[in-house]
Structures are given as C-alpha cells and as structure tokens.
Design an enzyme around this catalytic site. Structure first.
Site, PDB file in Angstrom:
ATOM      1  N   GLU A 269       0.888  -1.169   0.000  1.00  0.00           N
ATOM      2  CA  GLU A 269       0.000   0.000   0.000  1.00  0.00           C
ATOM      3  C   GLU A 269       0.918   1.208   0.000  1.00  0.00           C
ATOM      4  OE1 GLU A 269      -1.714   3.054   0.630  1.00  0.00           O
ATOM      5  OE2 GLU A 269      -2.119   2.471   2.707  1.00  0.00           O
ATOM      6  N   CYS A 303      -1.554   8.977   2.732  1.00  0.00           N
ATOM      7  CA  CYS A 303      -1.409   8.485   1.357  1.00  0.00           C
ATOM      8  C   CYS A 303      -2.598   8.897   0.497  1.00  0.00           C
ATOM      9  CB  CYS A 303      -1.191   6.978   1.359  1.00  0.00           C
ATOM     10  SG  CYS A 303      -2.311   6.130   2.444  1.00  0.00           S
TER      11      CYS A 303
END
Ligand code: ADP
Length: 496
Positions: A269, A303
């Site tokens: 991720e 993110c």
C-alpha cells in the site's frame, strides 16, 4: 496564523514510558538488540532527542521469525477460531482502555495534534481489531460440482499463509499496526512487525498488552530498527511467507524486486497524488472546507491526501481564495498544545523534502496563492501552502510531496477534469465535489483510483476495501476483501 508555546502535560505513565528503556519483543519476552546499538527517536516539535530504541538487525529478525514460526505451528494454530477472535477483541478493549496514553504517545512521537490522535488514530485502531475479530469464525470455503464422470466431493479451504512480515510507516503509527496485524491474526497467521524508525513508541507499548490480551508468546513479535537493515532482513528472510508493507512507492518497488527471488506473497500500500475535482455546481462552502481538509489533515502526511485540486474555471478564483484563507489562518504548534491545528512534520528529513518541493515549484514557475506561517523554533514545521500556475510536468504536480502542499489547476468541463485527474502514475484515491448526481456517477466511474470520495474526503472504515490502482498498490486492506490477502485457498478433490 498564531503560534503558541503552552501545552498540556503528558500523563505520568506516558512520560515514564517514553523515558524508560525500550526493548524488542521476541517470543513474548523483552530483548536487547543483538548488536547492542540503539536508534535515536526525535521529538518533531523541538528537533531534540526524545528517547532511544533498539536498532534491530538480521539476527534479531531471524530470532523473531523463528518465534513466529513456532507459534504458528503450535499454540496459535491449536486455538479454536472463536478463542482467537476473543483474544483479538480483548486486545481492542485494552487499547481502548489506554486510549489517552496511546493518543499522547503518537502525538509526541509523530507530531500530529493530540485531538487527531484521540479522535481518529486510536478509535480507528480499536474498530479495526474489533471488526477483524469477527472474521476468525467466518473463514469459509466452497463446494464445487466437478464436470467429471463418477462421484466426487470437491471443496476449498481457507488456510493462513504462515509468518507475515509487517512493515509500516510513521504517518499513523498505531493505526497502521492494526491495519496489518488485525487481518493477519484473524486469518490465523503469526507476525513479525517492523515499525517505522521515526515512530516506534506506540507499537512498543502495544506489545506490552499482548500477553494480557491472551496471545501466546511469539504470535506477535516486534523488531524496531531501520528499513535498510531490519526491514530488508525481514523481506529477505526465507522463512517469512508474506510481506505486508505500507510506505513509499520507491521502497514498495524495492520490496517487490526483493521478493522476486523467492516469490513471497506481498501486499503493498503505497503513495498517491490524489485528484480532487470541484465542479461549479458544488456547495462551495462544503467543497472549500472539504478540499482543505483533504490536503491539510495529518499535515498532508496521508497516502490519500487530496494533493491535486482541479476546479471548474468559473469558480476557480473563489475556491482557491477560500482554501488559501484556511491555510493562512491555521494554527501551527506542538502536538500537545490544544490550540494546534497542525503540528510539525515527522522528521527533519521530511521537512527538508517538502521544502525542497516548494523551492522546485517556485523555480518551475508555480506561484503561492496562500500560505500559513511556520514557527521557527527548531521543530520540523512546514506552513500549509496553496500553489497555482502549476503545469502537469512540474515535480510538485507529478510527485507525492507528503506534506501540506496543495496544487490548484482549472478545468473546462467534466471530460477535461477526468483527463487531468487520471494523468498520473498513482491511483490510490480521487474524488469530486458536485451536487449533480450524474456528474458524481460519471466521475466516480471514470477516475482510476481504488478509493473515490464524493462530497467528502478520506473516509476510512474497516468494513470497506481500501487500496490502490496503478503504482499505488497491490492488494487491499479492510473489509472481507482483505482476507483474500492473508489466506491461501486450497482446493481438495475426493473421488468417492
Ligand atoms: P516514508 O517515505 O513514508 O518514510 P518508507 O517507505 O521510507 O516511507 O518507510 C516505510 C517503512 O518501510 C518503514 O518502516 C521503513 O523502515 C521501511 N523501509 C524502508 N526501506 C526499506 C527497505 N529497503 N526494506 C524494507 N523496509 C524498508
């Protein structure tokens, strides 16, 4: 912009924990690093050394992996699914009982305002463990009707993968522990966790709760250390069955290359450069607040940060000046000061990186439409900043900055907006603000990203899958979907 110096005093137990000695957790026991070396942990609000943690290396990683293997083949496997679920649930309860302590640890270590750690990081961590605890009893296979003559019984089983190496970043230190460990443990795996070197404290405190929750020794092992040594050793270890990683795209690519040698399973991720589209028909007050929160939440160190703003030309000036006013008015200060809306970035290195992008943007011709002011007191502060006159080839527009820097670009119509939004190598998140239902659907379908937000941003819930398209990731976190990434599927065929 105001800056303040006052702050609340940390809890005594937090003070004692931070200033106490720190150890690795291997096979349920505290352990020194094999090398005897320690890593400095810095206070981002002052730049001073906060404490030290063991600098684990390949020997420590090997001990941890062996312990995880023994636990996987022994006590953890022998528990029933509901016993495993009860232990994970009890861990969630213990974290919740210590909510303030964990919130303060993450605030001190990471620099994020205490209110954010209290309201977001720790409660979400508890939710993730509780949500995943329920899945221990729901890992089911299927039966198959084979297209073969004769009598057959064919079915599948969901089995744990084995020993999982979990490597996590510093932006949500405790929450990231839950993101990786909750599904791994629910599926019956054991874990070696490598926290980020900048923010190891909440993970180490978490480690102290495991025995009380009922985890057999070795089910969760924690090795602090650098990415280059401890992280790389975990990735290279032949007895680790899977690596689950959250962090930068560049390190994710290194991990992908490293696991190619033995084809370990891997979930990645990684970064993003998420596009937020504001249409002229949006409720502009909601859109301006939403766009500011999309980039400034957690100081842009998220993110999914909505880092690229695209605004329909007719409302461009109004939206940009609204967000710029929010940036200018933000209060920057230490995490434990209740008036701080934004804290320092996590590290000197991160501060220099973000300031480097601002310089590069200015050199390339980008203009500051609005910026706050950063305290100049040795802390790693960067002012929230809105850039305009941005072109798509500039580094500020193409690369993940991971700081409180928003670029704003106008668009002419929905097709132009979609084309500009998708012109990126990333695909973690994207979204739009609009009151037109057709636009909301059309844009949601066309945006190439794993998470789409409409009239909101950054929604994170353990029930909904989360992950990236393109270079933002492999695999998904959360929801039922994450279990696919922590189990092997075995098909069994019996001729009767
Ligand atoms: P960031 O840029 O957000 O600091 P990184 O990707 O550098 O993110 O770090 C995320 C995690 O990956 C941290 O725990 C770090 O120690 C670890 N890490 C960094 N380099 C490596 C590597 N070469 N191998 C394995 N882990 C690494």
């Amino acid at each position: 912009m105001t800056t303040t110096q006052s702050r609340i005093e940390p809890l005594t137990e937090v003070d004692q924990f931070v200033n106490g000695e720190h150890f690795l957790l291997i096979d349920g026991k505290k352990a020194e690093a094999n090398s005897g070396k320690r890593l400095d942990v810095f206070d981002p609000a002052t730049g001073r050394i906060l404490t030290h943690v063991p600098d684990g290396d390949a020997v420590d990683v090997d001990r941890a992996v062996q312990a995880a293997r023994r636990a996987f083949e022994g006590p953890w496997r022998r528990l029933t699914a509901s016993e495993r679920g009860r232990i994970i649930w009890r861990l969630a309860d213990l974290i919740e009982q210590n909510l303030e302590e964990f919130a303060q640890l993450d605030a001190i270590d990471n620099g994020k305002p205490l209110t954010i750690a209290r309201m977001v990081d720790v409660p979400l961590t508890v939710d993730v463990f509780r949500y995943m605890a329920g899945y221990t009893t729901k890992l089911e296979g299927s039966t198959y009707n084979l297209n073969l003559p004769g009598d057959w019984h064919s079915f599948s089983r969901k089995e744990p993968i084995g020993v999982i190496g979990a490597i996590i970043p510093w932006n949500f230190p405790l929450f990231m522990v839950s993101v990786k460990l909750a599904p791994a443990l629910a599926a019956g795996n054991t874990v070696v966790l490598k926290p980020a070197e900048q923010t190891p404290l909440s993970a180490l405190r978490f480690g102290e709760l495991l025995e009380e929750a009922g985890f057999p020794p070795g089910v969760v092992n924690i090795v602090t250390g650098s990415g280059e040594i401890a992280g790389a050793a975990l990735v290279a270890h032949p007895d680790v069955d899977k690596i689950t990683f959250t962090g930068s795209t560049s390190v994710g690519k290194q991990i992908a290359r490293a696991v190619a040698t033995d084809l370990k399973k891997v979930s990645l991720e990684m970064g993003g450069k998420s596009a937020n589209l504001v249409f002229a028909d949006a409720d502009l007050d909601v859109a301006i607040q939403g766009a500011a929160q999309a980039i400034f939440f957690n100081h842009g160190q998220a993110c999914v940060a909505g880092a690229r703003l695209f605004v329909e030309s007719s409302v461009f000036d109004e939206v940009v000046s609204g967000i710029s006013a929010i940036a200018t008015g933000m209060t920057l200060g230490p995490a434990l000061d209740p008036s701080s809306e934004m804290g320092p970035l996590v590290s000197k290195e991160q501060q220099q990186r973000v300031l480097g992008y601002l310089e590069a943007g200015s050199h390339d011709g980008a203009r500051v439409a609005g910026a706050g002011a950063a305290p100049d007191n040795g802390g790693y502060y960067v002012a929230p900043t809105v850039l305009v006159d941005v072109r798509n080839e500039m580094s500020v527009q193409r690369e993940e900055i991971f700081g409180p820097v928003l670029t704003a670009v106008p668009f002419t119509d929905v097709d132009d907006a979609i084309a500009q939004a998708n012109d990126t190598s990333y695909g973690l998140a994207a979204g739009c603000f609009t009151t037109n239902l057709s636009t909301a659907h059309k844009v949601s379908n066309a945006l190439q990203a794993g998470n789409i937000y409409v009239n909101c941003w950054g929604v994170t819930d353990p029930s909904a899958p989360f992950g990236g398209y393109k270079q933002s990731g492999w695999g998904r976190e959360f929801g039922r979907e994450v279990l696919e990434y922590y189990t092997e599927t075995k098909a069994v065929h019996m001729k009767l």
